[in-house]
Design a protein around this motif. Structure first.
Motif, PDB file in Angstrom:
ATOM      1  N   HIS A  64       2.167 -11.281   0.171  1.00 53.84           N
ATOM      2  CA  HIS A  64       1.403 -12.472   0.541  1.00 53.84           C
ATOM      3  C   HIS A  64       0.869 -12.355   1.970  1.00 53.84           C
ATOM      4  O   HIS A  64       0.077 -13.190   2.412  1.00 53.84           O
ATOM      5  CB  HIS A  64       2.269 -13.730   0.403  1.00 53.84           C
ATOM      6  CG  HIS A  64       2.462 -14.154  -1.013  1.00 53.84           C
ATOM      7  ND1 HIS A  64       3.221 -13.442  -1.920  1.00 53.84           N
ATOM      8  CD2 HIS A  64       1.965 -15.227  -1.705  1.00 53.84           C
ATOM      9  CE1 HIS A  64       3.188 -14.052  -3.092  1.00 53.84           C
ATOM     10  NE2 HIS A  64       2.445 -15.135  -2.993  1.00 53.84           N
ATOM     11  N   TYR A  65       1.281 -11.304   2.664  1.00 52.29           N
ATOM     12  CA  TYR A  65       0.854 -11.098   4.058  1.00 52.29           C
ATOM     13  C   TYR A  65       0.166  -9.744   4.246  1.00 52.29           C
ATOM     14  O   TYR A  65      -0.839  -9.645   4.969  1.00 52.29           O
ATOM     15  CB  TYR A  65       2.059 -11.194   4.993  1.00 52.29           C
ATOM     16  CG  TYR A  65       2.814 -12.494   4.847  1.00 52.29           C
ATOM     17  CD1 TYR A  65       2.379 -13.652   5.501  1.00 52.29           C
ATOM     18  CD2 TYR A  65       3.954 -12.587   4.048  1.00 52.29           C
ATOM     19  CE1 TYR A  65       3.054 -14.857   5.351  1.00 52.29           C
ATOM     20  CE2 TYR A  65       4.641 -13.784   3.905  1.00 52.29           C
ATOM     21  CZ  TYR A  65       4.182 -14.921   4.549  1.00 52.29           C
ATOM     22  OH  TYR A  65       4.846 -16.108   4.406  1.00 52.29           O
ATOM     23  N   ILE A  66       0.690  -8.710   3.603  1.00 58.03           N
ATOM     24  CA  ILE A  66       0.135  -7.368   3.743  1.00 58.03           C
ATOM     25  C   ILE A  66       0.028  -6.716   2.360  1.00 58.03           C
ATOM     26  O   ILE A  66       0.740  -7.109   1.434  1.00 58.03           O
ATOM     27  CB  ILE A  66       1.011  -6.475   4.655  1.00 58.03           C
ATOM     28  CG1 ILE A  66       2.428  -6.338   4.060  1.00 58.03           C
ATOM     29  CG2 ILE A  66       1.057  -7.018   6.079  1.00 58.03           C
ATOM     30  CD1 ILE A  66       3.318  -5.348   4.800  1.00 58.03           C
ATOM     31  N   PRO A  67      -0.857  -5.732   2.193  1.00 59.99           N
ATOM     32  CA  PRO A  67      -0.935  -5.024   0.911  1.00 59.99           C
ATOM     33  C   PRO A  67       0.361  -4.252   0.634  1.00 59.99           C
ATOM     34  O   PRO A  67       0.927  -3.642   1.533  1.00 59.99           O
ATOM     35  CB  PRO A  67      -2.112  -4.060   1.108  1.00 59.99           C
ATOM     36  CG  PRO A  67      -2.915  -4.662   2.216  1.00 59.99           C
ATOM     37  CD  PRO A  67      -1.914  -5.300   3.129  1.00 59.99           C
ATOM     38  N   VAL A  68       0.815  -4.310  -0.604  1.00 63.28           N
ATOM     39  CA  VAL A  68       2.011  -3.570  -1.012  1.00 63.28           C
ATOM     40  C   VAL A  68       1.653  -2.660  -2.198  1.00 63.28           C
ATOM     41  O   VAL A  68       0.701  -2.948  -2.929  1.00 63.28           O
ATOM     42  CB  VAL A  68       3.158  -4.528  -1.402  1.00 63.28           C
ATOM     43  CG1 VAL A  68       3.608  -5.346  -0.202  1.00 63.28           C
ATOM     44  CG2 VAL A  68       2.739  -5.447  -2.554  1.00 63.28           C
ATOM     45  N   PRO A  69       2.391  -1.553  -2.375  1.00 63.27           N
ATOM     46  CA  PRO A  69       2.101  -0.648  -3.493  1.00 63.27           C
ATOM     47  C   PRO A  69       2.099  -1.391  -4.833  1.00 63.27           C
ATOM     48  O   PRO A  69       2.927  -2.271  -5.067  1.00 63.27           O
ATOM     49  CB  PRO A  69       3.233   0.370  -3.424  1.00 63.27           C
ATOM     50  CG  PRO A  69       3.630   0.373  -1.979  1.00 63.27           C
ATOM     51  CD  PRO A  69       3.488  -1.050  -1.530  1.00 63.27           C
ATOM     52  N   ALA A  70       1.136  -1.018  -5.688  1.00 60.44           N
ATOM     53  CA  ALA A  70       0.967  -1.728  -6.953  1.00 60.44           C
ATOM     54  C   ALA A  70       1.021  -0.801  -8.159  1.00 60.44           C
ATOM     55  O   ALA A  70       0.843   0.411  -8.042  1.00 60.44           O
ATOM     56  CB  ALA A  70      -0.363  -2.473  -6.954  1.00 60.44           C
TER      57      ALA A  70
END
Length: 205
Positions: free
Chosen positions: A102-108
């Motif tokens: 919700h704050y930074i891109p994370v691995p998906a």
């Protein structure tokens, strides 16, 4: 003489009227050939029973839900007989990447997630029936999108955004990505499919 003549005449008439064994065999073959086109038509009709589809779907979750697509084939009764799933979500079952996302891109990841194929968790859906050519085009786009989607971020590149990219590639209008997934799929269906679109709407959840 008169009796012999009548007997010979009778034999001649019988020979003309009765088909030979070869003629009978030929007639049987002709009958067989005549039914072949019908059998072919039936076979082709059976092949057309299975149709291609894509379903834009949302499901309930402990958070605000998840949006994704299911695609494959359905039989004449509308039951999925061949299906695959694509959707964008954090590459972890832990809540930590989800919160951080919700704050930074994370691995998906872009495949199936827990609950995607369970109809008990479906909150909304919109199914579109496709021709084989349309289906191949959509699947090619989905595979390309999956190959270049490496991060999830709740406000920029979330599950709704992923689904929206697929919908726009098909020429559909899409709502804003900040809706809850259930509401996103409902609006997507209403914007493009009209009141008679093949879909489902569950309770708010």
């Amino acid at each position: 003489m008169s009796g012999r003549l009548m007997f010979v005449t009778f034999l001649a008439i019988a020979a003309v009227a009765s088909p030979t064994r070869a003629e009978a065999k030929s007639g049987s073959a002709a009958t067989s050939v005549a039914t072949t086109p019908r059998a072919t038509a039936v076979a082709k009709s059976q092949q057309k029973v299975a149709r291609y589809f894509i379903e834009f779907r949302a499901r309930y979750a402990l958070s605000y839900g998840h949006a994704y697509v299911i695609f494959g084939r359905v039989n004449a009764a509308g039951k999925m007989i061949d299906r695959d799933v694509a959707g964008l979500h954090p590459a972890s079952n832990s809540t930590v990447p989800y919160v951080l996302g919700h704050y930074i891109p994370v691995p998906a990841e872009t495949g199936v997630s827990d609950g995607d194929l369970d109809d008990r968790y479906r909150s909304a859906s919109w199914r579109v029936i496709l021709s084989q050519a349309e289906y191949k085009k959509v699947v090619a786009y989905i595979r390309d999108l999956q190959a270049r989607s490496h991060f999830w971020q709740a406000t920029v590149q979330n599950c709704n955004a992923f689904v929206g990219q697929i919908a726009r590639s098909m020429g559909y209008k899409t709502p804003g990505i900040w809706l809850r997934p259930r509401n996103y799929i409902i609006e997507l269906r209403e914007m493009n499919g009209g009141p008679n679109a093949i879909g489902y709407t569950g309770p708010p959840g």
